[in-house]
Design an enzyme around this catalytic site. Structure first.
Site, PDB file in Angstrom:
ATOM      1  N   GLY A 198       0.698  -1.275  -0.016  1.00 14.72           N
ATOM      2  CA  GLY A 198       0.021   0.052   0.093  1.00 14.72           C
ATOM      3  C   GLY A 198       0.953   1.148   0.100  1.00 14.72           C
ATOM      4  O   GLY A 198       1.754   1.669  -0.868  1.00 14.72           O
ATOM      5  N   ILE A 199       0.559   2.343   0.842  1.00  9.27           N
ATOM      6  CA  ILE A 199       1.000   3.482   0.839  1.00  9.27           C
ATOM      7  C   ILE A 199       2.529   3.535   1.186  1.00  9.27           C
ATOM      8  O   ILE A 199       3.335   4.184   0.559  1.00  9.27           O
ATOM      9  CB  ILE A 199       0.226   4.381   1.784  1.00  9.27           C
ATOM     10  N   SER A 205      -5.942  10.553   8.682  1.00 13.37           N
ATOM     11  CA  SER A 205      -6.854  10.098   7.642  1.00 13.37           C
ATOM     12  C   SER A 205      -7.964  11.118   7.521  1.00 13.37           C
ATOM     13  O   SER A 205      -8.110  11.789   8.424  1.00 13.37           O
ATOM     14  CB  SER A 205      -7.575   8.695   8.158  1.00 13.37           C
ATOM     15  N   TYR A 210     -11.314   3.121  14.811  1.00 14.88           N
ATOM     16  CA  TYR A 210     -10.096   3.461  13.838  1.00 14.88           C
ATOM     17  C   TYR A 210     -10.368   4.840  13.733  1.00 14.88           C
ATOM     18  O   TYR A 210      -9.078   5.448  13.790  1.00 14.88           O
ATOM     19  CB  TYR A 210     -10.627   2.819  12.479  1.00 14.88           C
ATOM     20  N   LYS A 259      -7.148   7.642  14.504  1.00 12.81           N
ATOM     21  CA  LYS A 259      -6.601   8.875  13.641  1.00 12.81           C
ATOM     22  C   LYS A 259      -6.684  10.129  14.342  1.00 12.81           C
ATOM     23  O   LYS A 259      -5.679  11.145  13.877  1.00 12.81           O
ATOM     24  CB  LYS A 259      -7.091   8.438  12.177  1.00 12.81           C
TER      25      LYS A 259
END
Ligand SMILES: NC(=O)c1ccc[n+]([C@@H]2O[C@H](COP(=O)([O-])OP(=O)(O)OC[C@H]3O[C@@H](n4cnc5c(N)ncnc54)[C@H](OP(=O)(O)O)[C@@H]3O)[C@@H](O)[C@H]2O)c1
Length: 270
Positions: A27-28, A152, A165, A169
């Protein structure tokens, strides 16, 4: 697309040519590591999957003649954090990208609490510990340092069905915003990068089905370019579009919109 030469020159002049990327196996994080290797940075790359780390390390050396030291470990465990910090202590790492993280989704009431606690260990506690270590190390060194945190778009309001989650963040975003001002006089630049949906291993692990999403490279390139220039970045057009539209609403309205978005992402669970 590659990083611009003038960006690479600025980053190397300010921070030297060593960078660390946690969660570089997919991914990132993999996109960060690939773009930095391509631009001649030596790397420390981490993740739990040894094979992927070793093959990236070989690829970066063969293609770009840079050193990429693979360090395997589960960063939700204190022992793994300690050995990462010990194994990198002799290196002068100027850019630290604390990217490793994961999400969860679905009804909180039915969630696996050990998994939710593990999320807090990885997304929050490990980041805090590494931030403390590397900011002290950077302060002791003479040139500047930069630390990138993965926030995020969910960080800016509560999110029903991904509440833990989103809260993890929000913690990262708030921590980064505060430390950005506090650490600036010490020559340490903090960047909170807050992407919207990105196509990576994230959705599978979080049991989400996301619709429109950006590629990891769409977000990694602008994030690297913003190091030392911004304290918060919304990378990519889709992220900016989604967050700017939400900004017009009061916080309670944003929560309701995110509830709808997340109910779309988790429809398959019902
Ligand atoms: N994708 C999105 O839509 C999105 C949006 C906003 C923010 N983010 C954030 O961006 C960051 C990267 O996520 P991604 O989208 O690239 O997801 P991904 O493809 O699942 O990558 C996550 C990376 O973190 C590593 N990782 C996961 N658990 C770990 C653990 N316990 N210990 C050590 N490493 C661990 C994984 O490596 P191993 O599996 O090898 O351990 C992997 O390299 C995360 O912090 C995520 O919250 C993602």
């Amino acid at each position: 697309m590659k990083l611009k030469n003038k960006t690479v020159d600025r980053l190397k002049k300010n921070y030297g040519n060593w960078a660390l990327v946690t969660g570089a196996t997919s991914g990132i994080g993999k996109a960060f590591a690939t773009k930095l290797a391509e631009s001649g940075f030596n790397l420390v790359i981490t993740g739990r999957r040894e094979e992927q780390l070793n093959s990236l390390s070989t690829e970066f050396f063969d293609q770009h003649k840079v050193e990429a030291i693979p360090i395997v470990g589960d960063l939700s465990q204190k022992k793994a954090i300690e050995s990462l910090l010990e194994e990198t202590n002799h290196l002068s790492i100027g850019i630290v990208i604390l990217n490793a993280g994961f999400g969860t989704s679905g009804e909180f009431i039915n969630s696996n609490i050990q998994n939710e606690l593990n999320l807090v260990d990885l997304n929050c506690k490990s980041v805090l510990e590494m931030l403390h270590h590397f900011s002290n190390k950077m302060k002791a060194e003479t040139r500047k340092g930069a630390i990138v945190l993965l926030s995020s778009m969910v960080a800016f309001q509560g999110v029903p069905n991904a509440a833990n989650y989103a809260a993890s963040k929000a913690y990262i975003q708030s921590l980064g915003e505060g430390l950005a001002r506090e650490l600036k006089p010490l020559g340490i630049d903090i960047l909170c990068a807050a992407p919207g949906p990105v196509k990576s291993g994230f959705a599978d692990r979080a049991n989400m089905k996301m619709g429109m999403s950006l590629s990891p490279y769409d977000v990694a390139l602008p994030i690297i370019s913003a190091i030392g220039k911004k304290t918060t970045l919304l990378p990519g057009f889709l992220t900016k579009f989604l967050v700017y539209n939400l900004r017009l609403l009061p916080r309670s309205g944003k929560i309701r919109v995110m509830e709808k978005v997340m109910s779309g992402f988790t429809k398959h669970q019902k």
